[in-house]
Motif scaffolding. Structure first.
Motif, PDB file in Angstrom:
ATOM      1  N   SER A  23      49.878  40.831  42.668  1.00 28.14           N
ATOM      2  CA  SER A  23      49.137  39.684  43.198  1.00 28.14           C
ATOM      3  C   SER A  23      48.122  40.115  44.247  1.00 28.14           C
ATOM      4  N   LYS A  24      48.218  41.370  44.670  1.00 34.38           N
ATOM      5  CA  LYS A  24      47.269  41.908  45.650  1.00 34.38           C
ATOM      6  C   LYS A  24      47.196  43.426  45.501  1.00 34.38           C
ATOM      7  N   LEU A  25      46.098  43.985  45.988  1.00 30.87           N
ATOM      8  CA  LEU A  25      45.880  45.433  45.949  1.00 30.87           C
ATOM      9  C   LEU A  25      45.495  45.939  47.326  1.00 30.87           C
ATOM     10  N   LEU A  26      45.933  47.142  47.632  1.00 29.00           N
ATOM     11  CA  LEU A  26      45.539  47.799  48.868  1.00 29.00           C
ATOM     12  C   LEU A  26      44.321  48.664  48.566  1.00 29.00           C
ATOM     13  N   VAL A  27      43.231  48.394  49.242  1.00 30.81           N
ATOM     14  CA  VAL A  27      42.007  49.181  49.089  1.00 30.81           C
ATOM     15  C   VAL A  27      41.911  50.112  50.291  1.00 30.81           C
ATOM     16  N   GLU A  28      41.839  51.389  50.018  1.00 32.52           N
ATOM     17  CA  GLU A  28      41.783  52.385  51.097  1.00 32.52           C
ATOM     18  C   GLU A  28      40.369  52.944  51.194  1.00 32.52           C
ATOM     19  N   ARG A  29      39.805  52.808  52.361  1.00 35.97           N
ATOM     20  CA  ARG A  29      38.475  53.338  52.648  1.00 35.97           C
ATOM     21  C   ARG A  29      38.604  54.356  53.773  1.00 35.97           C
ATOM     22  N   GLU A  30      37.629  55.176  53.923  1.00 32.88           N
ATOM     23  CA  GLU A  30      37.665  56.168  54.998  1.00 32.88           C
ATOM     24  C   GLU A  30      37.666  55.448  56.345  1.00 32.88           C
ATOM     25  N   GLY A  31      38.758  55.576  57.056  1.00 32.46           N
ATOM     26  CA  GLY A  31      38.857  54.982  58.382  1.00 32.46           C
ATOM     27  C   GLY A  31      39.519  53.616  58.432  1.00 32.46           C
ATOM     28  N   TYR A  32      39.674  52.945  57.302  1.00 26.53           N
ATOM     29  CA  TYR A  32      40.343  51.633  57.330  1.00 26.53           C
ATOM     30  C   TYR A  32      40.859  51.271  55.937  1.00 26.53           C
ATOM     31  N   ASN A  33      41.785  50.327  55.913  1.00 23.62           N
ATOM     32  CA  ASN A  33      42.382  49.810  54.685  1.00 23.62           C
ATOM     33  C   ASN A  33      42.317  48.287  54.735  1.00 23.62           C
ATOM     34  N   PHE A  34      42.318  47.666  53.569  1.00 22.83           N
ATOM     35  CA  PHE A  34      42.418  46.209  53.530  1.00 22.83           C
ATOM     36  C   PHE A  34      43.061  45.783  52.213  1.00 22.83           C
ATOM     37  N   ILE A  35      43.641  44.603  52.234  1.00 23.71           N
ATOM     38  CA  ILE A  35      44.316  44.059  51.064  1.00 23.71           C
ATOM     39  C   ILE A  35      43.452  42.962  50.468  1.00 23.71           C
ATOM     40  N   VAL A  36      43.323  42.991  49.138  1.00 27.68           N
ATOM     41  CA  VAL A  36      42.551  41.962  48.446  1.00 27.68           C
ATOM     42  C   VAL A  36      43.455  41.259  47.428  1.00 27.68           C
ATOM     43  N   PRO A  37      43.298  39.951  47.273  1.00 30.98           N
ATOM     44  CA  PRO A  37      44.091  39.233  46.273  1.00 30.98           C
ATOM     45  C   PRO A  37      43.599  39.565  44.863  1.00 30.98           C
ATOM     46  N   VAL A  38      44.485  39.509  43.899  1.00 32.15           N
ATOM     47  CA  VAL A  38      44.150  39.787  42.504  1.00 32.15           C
ATOM     48  C   VAL A  38      44.314  38.505  41.705  1.00 32.15           C
ATOM     49  N   THR A  39      43.316  38.178  40.921  1.00 28.34           N
ATOM     50  CA  THR A  39      43.363  37.031  40.025  1.00 28.34           C
ATOM     51  C   THR A  39      43.118  37.536  38.612  1.00 28.34           C
ATOM     52  N   PHE A  40      44.031  37.199  37.696  1.00 22.52           N
ATOM     53  CA  PHE A  40      43.874  37.606  36.302  1.00 22.52           C
ATOM     54  C   PHE A  40      43.272  36.454  35.515  1.00 22.52           C
ATOM     55  N   GLU A  41      42.239  36.743  34.756  1.00 20.83           N
ATOM     56  CA  GLU A  41      41.601  35.742  33.911  1.00 20.83           C
ATOM     57  C   GLU A  41      41.918  36.048  32.450  1.00 20.83           C
ATOM     58  N   HIS A  42      42.154  35.035  31.693  1.00 22.04           N
ATOM     59  CA  HIS A  42      42.306  35.153  30.238  1.00 22.04           C
ATOM     60  C   HIS A  42      43.446  36.077  29.808  1.00 22.04           C
ATOM     61  N   LEU A  43      44.592  35.979  30.468  1.00 21.53           N
ATOM     62  CA  LEU A  43      45.750  36.738  30.004  1.00 21.53           C
ATOM     63  C   LEU A  43      46.265  36.102  28.711  1.00 21.53           C
ATOM     64  N   PRO A  44      46.562  36.908  27.713  1.00 17.29           N
ATOM     65  CA  PRO A  44      47.069  36.338  26.465  1.00 17.29           C
ATOM     66  C   PRO A  44      48.515  35.880  26.628  1.00 17.29           C
ATOM     67  N   GLY A  45      48.939  34.980  25.755  1.00 16.64           N
ATOM     68  CA  GLY A  45      50.347  34.609  25.740  1.00 16.64           C
ATOM     69  C   GLY A  45      51.174  35.842  25.423  1.00 16.64           C
ATOM     70  N   PHE A  46      52.310  35.981  26.080  1.00 15.14           N
ATOM     71  CA  PHE A  46      53.138  37.159  25.860  1.00 15.14           C
ATOM     72  C   PHE A  46      54.589  36.783  26.090  1.00 15.14           C
ATOM     73  N   PHE A  47      55.449  37.151  25.148  1.00 13.93           N
ATOM     74  CA  PHE A  47      56.866  36.879  25.279  1.00 13.93           C
ATOM     75  C   PHE A  47      57.603  38.204  25.234  1.00 13.93           C
ATOM     76  N   ILE A  48      58.344  38.503  26.278  1.00 12.82           N
ATOM     77  CA  ILE A  48      58.969  39.817  26.437  1.00 12.82           C
ATOM     78  C   ILE A  48      60.077  40.076  25.416  1.00 12.82           C
ATOM     79  N   HIS A  49      60.673  39.028  24.833  1.00 10.84           N
ATOM     80  CA  HIS A  49      61.770  39.209  23.877  1.00 10.84           C
ATOM     81  C   HIS A  49      61.357  40.084  22.694  1.00 10.84           C
ATOM     82  N   CYS A  50      60.201  39.794  22.120  1.00  8.77           N
ATOM     83  CA  CYS A  50      59.779  40.531  20.929  1.00  8.77           C
ATOM     84  C   CYS A  50      58.587  41.441  21.194  1.00  8.77           C
ATOM     85  N   HIS A  51      58.101  41.456  22.420  1.00  7.06           N
ATOM     86  CA  HIS A  51      56.974  42.310  22.834  1.00  7.06           C
ATOM     87  C   HIS A  51      55.719  42.050  22.012  1.00  7.06           C
TER      88      HIS A  51
END
Length: 79
Positions: A23-51
């Protein structure tokens, strides 16, 4: 969640749907770090039972067959 408009990046990435998506990523830059939120667009339907990509639990023929077999056995008194 409130969004501030400005700088953003849109990426196309390959992900493993068998694992929880971040849901978020750590972005590391020279001298500082920051966290950005992640949004997924257009994820397909997926059911883990049958993969299988492209459907969800209510559309899973594999699971429907298992449930039908279970119901048939239950009605015969076999469990």
């Amino acid at each position: 969640m409130s969004f501030v408009f400005g700088h953003y990046a849109r990426l196309q990435v390959e992900i493993d749907l068998l694992h929880q998506q971040p849901s978020k990523l750590l972005v590391e830059r020279e001298g500082y770090n920051f966290i950005v939120p992640v949004t997924f667009e257009h994820l397909p339907g997926f059911f883990i039972h049958c993969h299988a990509i492209g459907h969800v639990i209510r559309e899973c023929r594999s699971l429907q067959k298992i449930q039908a077999d279970f119901s048939k056995d239950k009605s015969k008194g076999v469990c």
